[in-house]
Scaffold this motif. Structure first.
Motif, PDB file in Angstrom:
ATOM      1  N   ASP A 109      32.208  13.960 102.804  1.00  0.00           N
ATOM      2  CA  ASP A 109      30.956  13.253 103.110  1.00  0.00           C
ATOM      3  C   ASP A 109      30.286  13.835 104.352  1.00  0.00           C
ATOM      4  O   ASP A 109      29.060  13.930 104.425  1.00  0.00           O
ATOM      5  CB  ASP A 109      31.223  11.751 103.283  1.00  0.00           C
ATOM      6  N   GLN A 110      31.116  14.227 105.340  1.00  0.00           N
ATOM      7  CA  GLN A 110      30.550  14.869 106.542  1.00  0.00           C
ATOM      8  C   GLN A 110      29.842  16.169 106.153  1.00  0.00           C
ATOM      9  O   GLN A 110      28.775  16.490 106.681  1.00  0.00           O
ATOM     10  CB  GLN A 110      31.656  15.218 107.539  1.00  0.00           C
ATOM     11  N   ALA A 111      30.473  16.911 105.247  1.00  0.00           N
ATOM     12  CA  ALA A 111      29.876  18.178 104.803  1.00  0.00           C
ATOM     13  C   ALA A 111      28.531  17.917 104.138  1.00  0.00           C
ATOM     14  O   ALA A 111      27.534  18.597 104.424  1.00  0.00           O
ATOM     15  CB  ALA A 111      30.829  18.907 103.855  1.00  0.00           C
ATOM     16  N   LEU A 112      28.493  16.904 103.255  1.00  0.00           N
ATOM     17  CA  LEU A 112      27.241  16.567 102.573  1.00  0.00           C
ATOM     18  C   LEU A 112      26.167  16.157 103.575  1.00  0.00           C
ATOM     19  O   LEU A 112      25.006  16.584 103.477  1.00  0.00           O
ATOM     20  CB  LEU A 112      27.478  15.434 101.567  1.00  0.00           C
ATOM     21  N   ALA A 113      26.568  15.343 104.551  1.00  0.00           N
ATOM     22  CA  ALA A 113      25.607  14.864 105.557  1.00  0.00           C
ATOM     23  C   ALA A 113      25.007  16.033 106.335  1.00  0.00           C
ATOM     24  O   ALA A 113      23.831  16.015 106.707  1.00  0.00           O
ATOM     25  CB  ALA A 113      26.287  13.875 106.501  1.00  0.00           C
ATOM     26  N   ALA A 114      25.835  17.050 106.570  1.00  0.00           N
ATOM     27  CA  ALA A 114      25.353  18.192 107.355  1.00  0.00           C
ATOM     28  C   ALA A 114      24.276  18.973 106.617  1.00  0.00           C
ATOM     29  O   ALA A 114      23.494  19.705 107.232  1.00  0.00           O
ATOM     30  CB  ALA A 114      26.524  19.119 107.711  1.00  0.00           C
ATOM     31  N   LEU A 115      24.229  18.830 105.291  1.00  0.00           N
ATOM     32  CA  LEU A 115      23.210  19.537 104.503  1.00  0.00           C
ATOM     33  C   LEU A 115      21.876  18.799 104.468  1.00  0.00           C
ATOM     34  O   LEU A 115      20.865  19.359 104.019  1.00  0.00           O
ATOM     35  CB  LEU A 115      23.699  19.734 103.050  1.00  0.00           C
ATOM     36  N   ALA A 116      21.881  17.531 104.926  1.00  0.00           N
ATOM     37  CA  ALA A 116      20.723  16.653 104.732  1.00  0.00           C
ATOM     38  C   ALA A 116      19.411  17.250 105.240  1.00  0.00           C
ATOM     39  O   ALA A 116      18.357  17.078 104.619  1.00  0.00           O
ATOM     40  CB  ALA A 116      20.979  15.291 105.384  1.00  0.00           C
ATOM     41  N   GLY A 117      19.465  17.950 106.359  1.00  0.00           N
ATOM     42  CA  GLY A 117      18.230  18.454 106.963  1.00  0.00           C
ATOM     43  C   GLY A 117      17.588  19.626 106.225  1.00  0.00           C
ATOM     44  O   GLY A 117      16.460  20.013 106.532  1.00  0.00           O
ATOM     45  N   PHE A 118      18.304  20.234 105.290  1.00  0.00           N
ATOM     46  CA  PHE A 118      17.753  21.404 104.588  1.00  0.00           C
ATOM     47  C   PHE A 118      16.866  20.953 103.425  1.00  0.00           C
ATOM     48  O   PHE A 118      17.190  19.966 102.743  1.00  0.00           O
ATOM     49  CB  PHE A 118      18.883  22.296 104.075  1.00  0.00           C
ATOM     50  N   ASP A 132      32.821  23.192  87.224  1.00  0.00           N
ATOM     51  CA  ASP A 132      31.418  23.496  86.905  1.00  0.00           C
ATOM     52  C   ASP A 132      30.641  23.855  88.163  1.00  0.00           C
ATOM     53  O   ASP A 132      29.787  24.744  88.139  1.00  0.00           O
ATOM     54  CB  ASP A 132      30.746  22.280  86.249  1.00  0.00           C
ATOM     55  N   ALA A 133      30.943  23.160  89.263  1.00  0.00           N
ATOM     56  CA  ALA A 133      30.233  23.423  90.522  1.00  0.00           C
ATOM     57  C   ALA A 133      30.515  24.836  91.012  1.00  0.00           C
ATOM     58  O   ALA A 133      29.610  25.548  91.469  1.00  0.00           O
ATOM     59  CB  ALA A 133      30.643  22.401  91.585  1.00  0.00           C
ATOM     60  N   LEU A 134      31.769  25.264  90.887  1.00  0.00           N
ATOM     61  CA  LEU A 134      32.121  26.625  91.299  1.00  0.00           C
ATOM     62  C   LEU A 134      31.408  27.650  90.403  1.00  0.00           C
ATOM     63  O   LEU A 134      30.867  28.651  90.886  1.00  0.00           O
ATOM     64  CB  LEU A 134      33.635  26.830  91.242  1.00  0.00           C
ATOM     65  N   THR A 135      31.417  27.359  89.101  1.00  0.00           N
ATOM     66  CA  THR A 135      30.733  28.257  88.154  1.00  0.00           C
ATOM     67  C   THR A 135      29.245  28.346  88.486  1.00  0.00           C
ATOM     68  O   THR A 135      28.651  29.430  88.478  1.00  0.00           O
ATOM     69  CB  THR A 135      30.921  27.725  86.717  1.00  0.00           C
ATOM     70  N   ALA A 136      28.643  27.195  88.797  1.00  0.00           N
ATOM     71  CA  ALA A 136      27.202  27.166  89.097  1.00  0.00           C
ATOM     72  C   ALA A 136      26.896  27.956  90.365  1.00  0.00           C
ATOM     73  O   ALA A 136      25.938  28.742  90.414  1.00  0.00           O
ATOM     74  CB  ALA A 136      26.732  25.709  89.242  1.00  0.00           C
ATOM     75  N   LEU A 137      27.734  27.782  91.395  1.00  0.00           N
ATOM     76  CA  LEU A 137      27.521  28.508  92.654  1.00  0.00           C
ATOM     77  C   LEU A 137      27.655  30.011  92.421  1.00  0.00           C
ATOM     78  O   LEU A 137      26.844  30.811  92.905  1.00  0.00           O
ATOM     79  CB  LEU A 137      28.535  28.032  93.714  1.00  0.00           C
ATOM     80  N   THR A 138      28.673  30.379  91.661  1.00  0.00           N
ATOM     81  CA  THR A 138      28.906  31.795  91.366  1.00  0.00           C
ATOM     82  C   THR A 138      27.714  32.385  90.609  1.00  0.00           C
ATOM     83  O   THR A 138      27.260  33.497  90.909  1.00  0.00           O
ATOM     84  CB  THR A 138      30.205  31.961  90.539  1.00  0.00           C
ATOM     85  N   ALA A 139      27.191  31.624  89.634  1.00  0.00           N
ATOM     86  CA  ALA A 139      26.057  32.108  88.843  1.00  0.00           C
ATOM     87  C   ALA A 139      24.814  32.272  89.720  1.00  0.00           C
ATOM     88  O   ALA A 139      24.039  33.217  89.560  1.00  0.00           O
ATOM     89  CB  ALA A 139      25.771  31.141  87.699  1.00  0.00           C
ATOM     90  N   ARG A 198      21.788  22.253  96.326  1.00  0.00           N
ATOM     91  CA  ARG A 198      22.530  21.503  95.294  1.00  0.00           C
ATOM     92  C   ARG A 198      23.890  22.138  95.031  1.00  0.00           C
ATOM     93  O   ARG A 198      24.898  21.459  94.909  1.00  0.00           O
ATOM     94  CB  ARG A 198      21.715  21.440  93.995  1.00  0.00           C
ATOM     95  N   ALA A 199      23.918  23.453  94.976  1.00  0.00           N
ATOM     96  CA  ALA A 199      25.190  24.136  94.684  1.00  0.00           C
ATOM     97  C   ALA A 199      26.194  23.927  95.819  1.00  0.00           C
ATOM     98  O   ALA A 199      27.387  23.692  95.579  1.00  0.00           O
ATOM     99  CB  ALA A 199      24.946  25.627  94.462  1.00  0.00           C
ATOM    100  N   PRO A 209      33.303  34.156 100.679  1.00  0.00           N
ATOM    101  CA  PRO A 209      32.079  34.971 100.585  1.00  0.00           C
ATOM    102  C   PRO A 209      30.961  34.274  99.802  1.00  0.00           C
ATOM    103  O   PRO A 209      29.779  34.433 100.152  1.00  0.00           O
ATOM    104  CB  PRO A 209      32.550  36.259  99.880  1.00  0.00           C
ATOM    105  N   LEU A 210      31.328  33.496  98.796  1.00  0.00           N
ATOM    106  CA  LEU A 210      30.293  32.729  98.075  1.00  0.00           C
ATOM    107  C   LEU A 210      29.541  31.823  99.043  1.00  0.00           C
ATOM    108  O   LEU A 210      28.312  31.661  98.948  1.00  0.00           O
ATOM    109  CB  LEU A 210      30.938  31.869  96.975  1.00  0.00           C
ATOM    110  N   LEU A 211      30.282  31.215  99.957  1.00  0.00           N
ATOM    111  CA  LEU A 211      29.644  30.308 100.921  1.00  0.00           C
ATOM    112  C   LEU A 211      28.674  31.069 101.821  1.00  0.00           C
ATOM    113  O   LEU A 211      27.576  30.591 102.114  1.00  0.00           O
ATOM    114  CB  LEU A 211      30.714  29.601 101.767  1.00  0.00           C
ATOM    115  N   THR A 212      29.082  32.258 102.277  1.00  0.00           N
ATOM    116  CA  THR A 212      28.186  33.059 103.121  1.00  0.00           C
ATOM    117  C   THR A 212      26.920  33.431 102.352  1.00  0.00           C
ATOM    118  O   THR A 212      25.795  33.302 102.868  1.00  0.00           O
ATOM    119  CB  THR A 212      28.904  34.343 103.585  1.00  0.00           C
ATOM    120  N   LEU A 213      27.108  33.884 101.120  1.00  0.00           N
ATOM    121  CA  LEU A 213      25.957  34.308 100.311  1.00  0.00           C
ATOM    122  C   LEU A 213      24.996  33.136 100.087  1.00  0.00           C
ATOM    123  O   LEU A 213      23.781  33.266 100.265  1.00  0.00           O
ATOM    124  CB  LEU A 213      26.439  34.881  98.969  1.00  0.00           C
ATOM    125  N   ALA A 214      25.551  31.982  99.694  1.00  0.00           N
ATOM    126  CA  ALA A 214      24.700  30.829  99.396  1.00  0.00           C
ATOM    127  C   ALA A 214      24.050  30.269 100.659  1.00  0.00           C
ATOM    128  O   ALA A 214      22.888  29.849 100.632  1.00  0.00           O
ATOM    129  CB  ALA A 214      25.516  29.755  98.681  1.00  0.00           C
TER     130      ALA A 214
END
Lengths: 333, 333
Positions: free
Chosen positions: A303-312, A10-17, A319-320, A58-63
């Motif tokens: 968890d490290q990845a999630l922590a890195a998003l904290a400042g945004f 679902d997360a991949l689908t949501a990011l793609t959408a 969320r995606a 590429p999804l990661l770059t776009l998002a």
């Protein structure tokens, strides 16, 4: 357990959408830029580039670009560059690994031969750099050329440690940080660059991508021995047959009895394998919690990845990108 | 005849002497930049990068920059980029051609295996782009990324027409303009770019390099069947054994009797070769003037290269670049 996996999907689908229009533009650009008067190039490239794949990088770059508030068109071309570099490495990987399959289909090297696979990989790599030059950011060029060198270093190191059960976990981590995490880190980082954000945000997205890529590869390496995958009809045991050194093998070897180590040396070092050996490898991994602990390790990176998003600031993109961490890890369930 | 060859060698010696300090700096940079924590990379790279070779392409960049009056240090790094790209293509070529020898020594793929040769090629290619990014000229990056894509296109086309005696001369020229001339053209053109010269001079040096590279490859293709080379103890017949389509073959085929065409189809298309077939191929080429006319064709391109230099003021560099045309052609005597 299926629930977790489906939450991941679902997360991949949501990011793609979320970035659907950008992704479609990116896909169109990919098809346009892989053209050449030499017909074999688009034929072979289409087989691997256009025939599916999640387009995760590429999804990661776009998002990431959207997360950083970018509203222009440049991230589309840069996402295509990232996918071209990824595709070039896949083509060369399959030659190096002598793989017959890629994403469940005949691999390009199996279908077209090793020679055009090497050369079309080179073409796509060069084309990626042409696209970056058209974009015109030396910062992006620096990030993606450095990542490309690091990928090659990771791949060579993987070759060096292949079949060697005395490999350390640190060496294994160096391999996956090179061959996988470096491009994830570059893919997300250039999102901040294109949005012209402060260095701190660039660094945060680099950390996010690097940790995510490491988690992704750890889970990939666990999946290759997963009984659940087998039940879903997916191929397992490729790494085992190649004698590839991955964390599940290192953990089982480390925690194994002397008799078990004899088994690992025979199958991984000497590659003297019997048909029933894969099942025995899976039993030993189960006994020592090797897959469980590999996924646990992935969770630490997640968890490290999630922590890195904290400042945004909160946003649909944040969320995606957070949920995609779950996608990378939940695949293992 | 030996005189002409030796006049050619003198031209290479003179060009090398003219830019000796720059070339030494370039060689030092090459060794420095091929380092990696993954020891196999510099080991393999040293085998091909550091172990000889004429350094013709970086010499062209160095001399072209000086010809354009450039006095700074940037051309040294750019010459190293050109050599890295060239070396990456050599590594991949030898894998594609399954060559056992390179410059009379065991090739990297024969010594280290195909897998590291593919990956170290990728590393050197990425490293070349890192070096260009450090230099910081988007124009240079555009020229060398486009040349890299063109090289790959030429190599793929060469693969497509391999063993096909219905190949046209136009297709053959497209192959050598891609696989060889494009990098010569880029190597000389960036000399004008680094010196910040007008577009006309950039174009003139592009024309010079492209024509020189085409002449160089035509002569290379003639040398592979040359009886004189054989007398010097050099290897001949590599192209023949691979069934490679080159101008000498196309001319002999075109001008041959039906019985001769049967011979070419058997040896080049079916690669059903007997030990005495190479000598027969050489006899047929002699009968139809195929080598003579290939070298004549090279001379036409050599004259184009000389004409492209006409607009530059007299200088030691101009004389050396003019004489190097003779070096490329005189090798055939």
């Amino acid at each position: 357990m299926m629930e977790a996996a489906s939450r991941g999907e679902d997360a991949l689908t949501a990011l793609t959408a979320l970035v659907r229009d950008d992704l479609e533009a990116c896909n169109r650009l990919i098809v346009e830029k892989m053209q050449s008067p030499v017909a074999l190039i688009p034929q072979l490239a289409a087989h691997i580039v256009a025939a599916g794949g999640k387009r995760l990088r590429p999804l990661l770059t776009l998002a990431a670009a959207r997360l950083c508030g970018y509203r222009g068109p440049r991230h589309v071309a840069l996402a295509a560059c990232v996918e071209f570099i990824h595709t070039a490495t896949l083509l060369h990987d399959d030659v190096v690994d002598e793989s017959a399959l890629r994403r469940g289909q005949a691999s390009a090297n199996a279908l077209f031969g090793n020679k055009p696979s090497v050369l079309v990989g080179d073409f796509l790599f060069a084309r990626a750099f042409e696209l970056m030059v058209q974009d015109g950011s030396l910062t992006v060029l620096a990030i993606l050329s450095a990542a490309s060198a690091t990928i090659a270093e990771g791949e060579v190191l993987q070759l060096v440690i292949q079949n060697d059960t005395t490999t350390t976990e640190a060496q294994y981590l160096q391999v996956i940080e090179g061959k996988t995490a470096a491009l994830f880190a570059a893919a997300t980082r250039i999102g901040a660059v294109v949005a012209d954000r402060a260095v701190a945000e660039e660094a945060a997205l680099d950390t996010y991508g690097r940790a995510l890529g490491t988690a992704f590869q750890l889970v990939d390496d666990a999946l290759d021995y997963s009984a659940a995958q087998e039940q879903l009809g997916k191929t397992v045991g490729d790494d085992f047959r190649e004698g590839k050194i991955t964390l599940p093998v290192l953990l089982a070897f480390e925690r194994g009895t002397e008799a078990e180590r004899v088994f690992w040396r025979r199958t991984i070092e000497d590659r003297a394998q019997q048909p029933e050996d894969l099942a025995e490898a899976q039993r030993l991994m189960e006994r020592h919690g090797a897959l469980r602990d590999t996924v646990e390790r992935a969770r630490v990176y997640g968890d490290q990845a999630l922590a890195a998003l904290a400042g945004f600031p909160e946003s649909a993109e944040k969320r995606a990108l957070a949920d995609i961490v779950e996608f990378c890890i939940a695949r293992a369930r």
